[in-house]
Design a protein around this motif. Structure first.
Motif, PDB file in Angstrom:
ATOM      1  N   LEU A   1       6.885   4.297   0.010  1.00 27.91           N
ATOM      2  CA  LEU A   1       6.231   3.903  -1.231  1.00 27.91           C
ATOM      3  C   LEU A   1       5.221   4.982  -1.607  1.00 27.91           C
ATOM      4  O   LEU A   1       4.318   5.302  -0.827  1.00 27.91           O
ATOM      5  CB  LEU A   1       5.526   2.548  -1.036  1.00 27.91           C
ATOM      6  CG  LEU A   1       4.988   1.828  -2.260  1.00 27.91           C
ATOM      7  CD1 LEU A   1       6.117   1.453  -3.210  1.00 27.91           C
ATOM      8  CD2 LEU A   1       4.235   0.565  -1.834  1.00 27.91           C
ATOM      9  N   THR A   2       5.366   5.559  -2.802  1.00 30.47           N
ATOM     10  CA  THR A   2       4.531   6.700  -3.179  1.00 30.47           C
ATOM     11  C   THR A   2       3.284   6.320  -3.971  1.00 30.47           C
ATOM     12  O   THR A   2       2.458   7.171  -4.276  1.00 30.47           O
ATOM     13  CB  THR A   2       5.350   7.707  -4.011  1.00 30.47           C
ATOM     14  OG1 THR A   2       5.874   7.041  -5.171  1.00 30.47           O
ATOM     15  CG2 THR A   2       6.498   8.268  -3.188  1.00 30.47           C
TER      16      THR A   2
ATOM     17  N   GLN B   1      10.700   2.420  -7.723  1.00 30.50           N
ATOM     18  CA  GLN B   1      11.479   3.477  -7.099  1.00 30.50           C
ATOM     19  C   GLN B   1      10.764   3.993  -5.863  1.00 30.50           C
ATOM     20  O   GLN B   1       9.584   4.349  -5.907  1.00 30.50           O
ATOM     21  CB  GLN B   1      11.690   4.627  -8.088  1.00 30.50           C
ATOM     22  CG  GLN B   1      12.440   5.827  -7.509  1.00 30.50           C
ATOM     23  CD  GLN B   1      13.913   5.550  -7.283  1.00 30.50           C
ATOM     24  OE1 GLN B   1      14.643   5.289  -8.231  1.00 30.50           O
ATOM     25  NE2 GLN B   1      14.345   5.613  -6.037  1.00 30.50           N
ATOM     26  N   LEU B   2      11.474   4.031  -4.732  1.00 30.24           N
ATOM     27  CA  LEU B   2      10.932   4.577  -3.497  1.00 30.24           C
ATOM     28  C   LEU B   2      11.393   6.026  -3.339  1.00 30.24           C
ATOM     29  O   LEU B   2      12.323   6.480  -4.008  1.00 30.24           O
ATOM     30  CB  LEU B   2      11.400   3.757  -2.298  1.00 30.24           C
ATOM     31  CG  LEU B   2      11.026   2.274  -2.290  1.00 30.24           C
ATOM     32  CD1 LEU B   2      11.694   1.570  -1.109  1.00 30.24           C
ATOM     33  CD2 LEU B   2       9.525   2.082  -2.245  1.00 30.24           C
ATOM     34  N   LYS B   3      10.747   6.712  -2.434  1.00 31.35           N
ATOM     35  CA  LYS B   3      11.110   8.100  -2.144  1.00 31.35           C
ATOM     36  C   LYS B   3      11.776   8.128  -0.775  1.00 31.35           C
ATOM     37  O   LYS B   3      11.219   7.622   0.204  1.00 31.35           O
ATOM     38  CB  LYS B   3       9.851   8.978  -2.127  1.00 31.35           C
ATOM     39  CG  LYS B   3      10.120  10.472  -2.047  1.00 31.35           C
ATOM     40  CD  LYS B   3      10.410  11.050  -3.410  1.00 31.35           C
ATOM     41  CE  LYS B   3      10.451  12.568  -3.365  1.00 31.35           C
ATOM     42  NZ  LYS B   3      10.763  13.153  -4.674  1.00 31.35           N
TER      43      LYS B   3
ATOM     44  N   THR C   1       0.809  -1.214   0.000  1.00 29.34           N
ATOM     45  CA  THR C   1       0.000   0.000   0.000  1.00 29.34           C
ATOM     46  C   THR C   1       0.849   1.275   0.000  1.00 29.34           C
ATOM     47  O   THR C   1       1.878   1.353   0.679  1.00 29.34           O
ATOM     48  CB  THR C   1      -0.920   0.016   1.232  1.00 29.34           C
ATOM     49  OG1 THR C   1      -1.664  -1.203   1.267  1.00 29.34           O
ATOM     50  CG2 THR C   1      -1.897   1.180   1.182  1.00 29.34           C
ATOM     51  N   LYS C   2       0.397   2.223  -0.772  1.00 27.26           N
ATOM     52  CA  LYS C   2       1.019   3.544  -0.804  1.00 27.26           C
ATOM     53  C   LYS C   2       1.160   4.085   0.616  1.00 27.26           C
ATOM     54  O   LYS C   2       0.243   3.998   1.426  1.00 27.26           O
ATOM     55  CB  LYS C   2       0.141   4.491  -1.637  1.00 27.26           C
ATOM     56  CG  LYS C   2       0.599   5.943  -1.632  1.00 27.26           C
ATOM     57  CD  LYS C   2      -0.373   6.818  -2.405  1.00 27.26           C
ATOM     58  CE  LYS C   2       0.021   8.283  -2.332  1.00 27.26           C
ATOM     59  NZ  LYS C   2      -0.922   9.155  -3.065  1.00 27.26           N
ATOM     60  N   GLY C   3       2.333   4.636   0.929  1.00 34.28           N
ATOM     61  CA  GLY C   3       2.569   5.189   2.258  1.00 34.28           C
ATOM     62  C   GLY C   3       3.379   4.274   3.152  1.00 34.28           C
ATOM     63  O   GLY C   3       3.863   4.704   4.206  1.00 34.28           O
TER      64      GLY C   3
ATOM     65  N   ASN D   1      20.213   3.046  -4.568  1.00 33.84           N
ATOM     66  CA  ASN D   1      19.543   4.208  -5.169  1.00 33.84           C
ATOM     67  C   ASN D   1      18.035   4.226  -4.900  1.00 33.84           C
ATOM     68  O   ASN D   1      17.281   4.928  -5.574  1.00 33.84           O
ATOM     69  CB  ASN D   1      19.812   4.264  -6.675  1.00 33.84           C
ATOM     70  CG  ASN D   1      19.458   2.965  -7.388  1.00 33.84           C
ATOM     71  OD1 ASN D   1      19.147   1.977  -6.729  1.00 33.84           O
ATOM     72  ND2 ASN D   1      19.501   2.978  -8.708  1.00 33.84           N
ATOM     73  N   GLY D   2      17.594   3.446  -3.893  1.00 37.79           N
ATOM     74  CA  GLY D   2      16.219   3.555  -3.418  1.00 37.79           C
ATOM     75  C   GLY D   2      15.184   2.771  -4.182  1.00 37.79           C
ATOM     76  O   GLY D   2      14.002   3.108  -4.144  1.00 37.79           O
ATOM     77  N   PHE D   3      15.570   1.689  -4.846  1.00 39.01           N
ATOM     78  CA  PHE D   3      14.612   0.816  -5.511  1.00 39.01           C
ATOM     79  C   PHE D   3      14.243  -0.338  -4.582  1.00 39.01           C
ATOM     80  O   PHE D   3      15.124  -0.967  -3.996  1.00 39.01           O
ATOM     81  CB  PHE D   3      15.182   0.241  -6.816  1.00 39.01           C
ATOM     82  CG  PHE D   3      14.979   1.130  -8.006  1.00 39.01           C
ATOM     83  CD1 PHE D   3      13.829   1.027  -8.787  1.00 39.01           C
ATOM     84  CD2 PHE D   3      15.927   2.086  -8.342  1.00 39.01           C
ATOM     85  CE1 PHE D   3      13.640   1.849  -9.883  1.00 39.01           C
ATOM     86  CE2 PHE D   3      15.739   2.913  -9.435  1.00 39.01           C
ATOM     87  CZ  PHE D   3      14.597   2.797 -10.205  1.00 39.01           C
ATOM     88  N   LEU D   4      12.957  -0.602  -4.445  1.00 39.79           N
ATOM     89  CA  LEU D   4      12.503  -1.788  -3.734  1.00 39.79           C
ATOM     90  C   LEU D   4      12.400  -2.917  -4.750  1.00 39.79           C
ATOM     91  O   LEU D   4      11.655  -2.827  -5.721  1.00 39.79           O
ATOM     92  CB  LEU D   4      11.133  -1.551  -3.086  1.00 39.79           C
ATOM     93  CG  LEU D   4      10.448  -2.792  -2.491  1.00 39.79           C
ATOM     94  CD1 LEU D   4      11.276  -3.370  -1.344  1.00 39.79           C
ATOM     95  CD2 LEU D   4       9.041  -2.453  -2.011  1.00 39.79           C
ATOM     96  N   GLN D   5      13.164  -3.987  -4.536  1.00 38.21           N
ATOM     97  CA  GLN D   5      13.129  -5.142  -5.420  1.00 38.21           C
ATOM     98  C   GLN D   5      12.588  -6.341  -4.655  1.00 38.21           C
ATOM     99  O   GLN D   5      13.067  -6.658  -3.569  1.00 38.21           O
ATOM    100  CB  GLN D   5      14.529  -5.467  -5.952  1.00 38.21           C
ATOM    101  CG  GLN D   5      15.075  -4.432  -6.913  1.00 38.21           C
ATOM    102  CD  GLN D   5      16.423  -4.822  -7.484  1.00 38.21           C
ATOM    103  OE1 GLN D   5      17.120  -5.681  -6.943  1.00 38.21           O
ATOM    104  NE2 GLN D   5      16.805  -4.201  -8.593  1.00 38.21           N
TER     105      GLN D   5
END
Length: 380
Positions: free
Chosen positions: A296-297, A334-336, A281-283, A317-321
């Motif tokens: 997660l945006t 890509q995460l923020k 879920t976003k957030g 570099n902030g990627f969730l895999q």
């Protein structure tokens, strides 16, 4: 804001997804499909679960009307009254028996198009929106490429009657349907089983031609469209939902209607028996060992086999895999970084505060002006 550590999320998902599940068959088909081309996708993630000649160009017949409907919904006014032309009245094939000069709302025409596969409704829609079926097809092709990214589709009319260059693929049709199903009006009409129809020359109850919605109820089916011309064989598009798992099945050039429906049942059975859909879920917030926090945006959807065990990591570099036990990456997003989110929120708050200050200044000036005017009136 919901905060969840990466480790906690992964442990939770692994426990849920590796619970004992009894399957009636392995995650491969035991029987070949009779349709020459087919595809099964997860409508949320877009993941292909099965495909057979899915990128081969084929004749679509009336499943073309899925594209016609979503184009009309997004580019027309559903309340517009459409005047039916003689050309629409005289089109061959399946109709809703419109009369020349009859006034029908655009929404009603789309209902007749999808539920009863009205070729006359298709022509009336095309003429109303773009002046002619040919111009409509040209504009629709551009729309499909721009909004959906179709690569092997070329429609020459709005109804699907045979034309040598009127072609698509199972893959493109699945993506067109996936896009269309995001639209609430389309979903409502696409899933209509029966509808009372009152026209100038035809009063009846329209019954959806898709057998899995009426004659052979299949658990979870939410919509569908049939098609047939001699050159295309039997074509079929079906959408289904069980809990939050949405599937789209497309079969092209089946030798019979029965074969098309049997193939579709096999595809849907295969999907629901062997796969699960998941959503983050976003957030949601993820923390790395280095102490960085990422958010997660937007919602993240992914699909995996029942026996898959999940592993995940956040890259430098902030990627969730998210990967399975074979280290195959199932999805990546890509995460923020949280500090960026804080700065963004502070900037937004600062902007709001500035607007508030401007508002107060305007109010103060206005009140001052009112006081001065009242003072002058009082002196007079």
């Amino acid at each position: 804001m919901k905060k969840i550590s990466l480790i906690f999320v992964l442990i939770l998902l692994i426990n849920v997804l590796t619970a004992p599940i009894v399957l009636s068959r392995s995650h491969s088909f035991s029987t070949d499909l009779m349709s020459e081309s087919a595809i099964l996708i997860d409508a949320k993630s877009g993941k292909i679960l099965y495909e057979k000649n899915a990128k081969h160009q084929m004749y679509p017949a009336s499943i073309t009307k899925i594209a016609t409907a979503i184009y009309a919904i997004e580019n027309g006014d559903l309340d517009d009254m459409v005047t039916v032309s003689k050309k629409a009245r005289e089109v061959e094939g399946t109709r809703v028996y419109l009369e020349g000069g009859e006034q029908v709302s655009l929404k009603k025409l789309i209902q007749g198009l999808l539920i009863n596969s009205g070729n006359d409704a298709a022509v009336a829609i095309a003429e109303h929106l773009e002046g002619s079926p040919e111009r409509f097809a040209f504009k629709m092709n551009k729309y499909l490429k721009k909004n959906i990214g179709t690569t092997q589709t070329n429609f020459e009319n709005p109804h699907g009657l045979f034309a040598p260059n009127h072609v698509t693929t199972a893959s493109d049709m699945a993506e067109i349907t996936r896009y269309a199903m995001k639209n609430k009006v389309f979903r409502e009409i696409f899933g209509t089983v029966k509808l009372k129809w009152k026209g100038t020359s035809w009063n009846t109850t329209l019954l959806n031609h898709h057998k899995l919605m009426r004659e052979i109820p299949y658990e979870g089916v939410t919509g569908g469209k049939t098609g047939f011309v001699n050159e295309s064989g039997h074509t079929l598009v079906t959408t289904a939902k069980r809990e939050d798992f949405h599937l789209i099945a497309v079969t092209l050039k089946a030798p019979s209607s029965t074969a098309a429906f049997n193939d579709t049942i096999q595809l849907l059975d295969y999907g629901y028996q062997n796969y699960k859909a998941f959503k983050l879920t976003k957030g949601s917030t993820f923390h790395t060992k280095q102490g960085k926090s990422y958010e997660l945006t937007k919602n993240l959807y992914y699909t995996l086999l029942n026996e898959d065990k999940l592993k995940g990591r956040v890259t430098e570099n902030g990627f969730l895999q998210i990967s399975n036990q074979e280290k195959k990456v199932l999805t990546s997003i890509q995460l923020k970084e949280e500090k960026d989110m804080i700065e963004s929120k502070q900037a937004s708050l600062s902007k709001v505060n500035k607007l508030y200050i401007v508002f107060l200044i305007v109010v103060a000036l206005t009140l001052g002006l009112i006081v001065r005017v009242c003072s002058r009136i009082h002196r007079l």
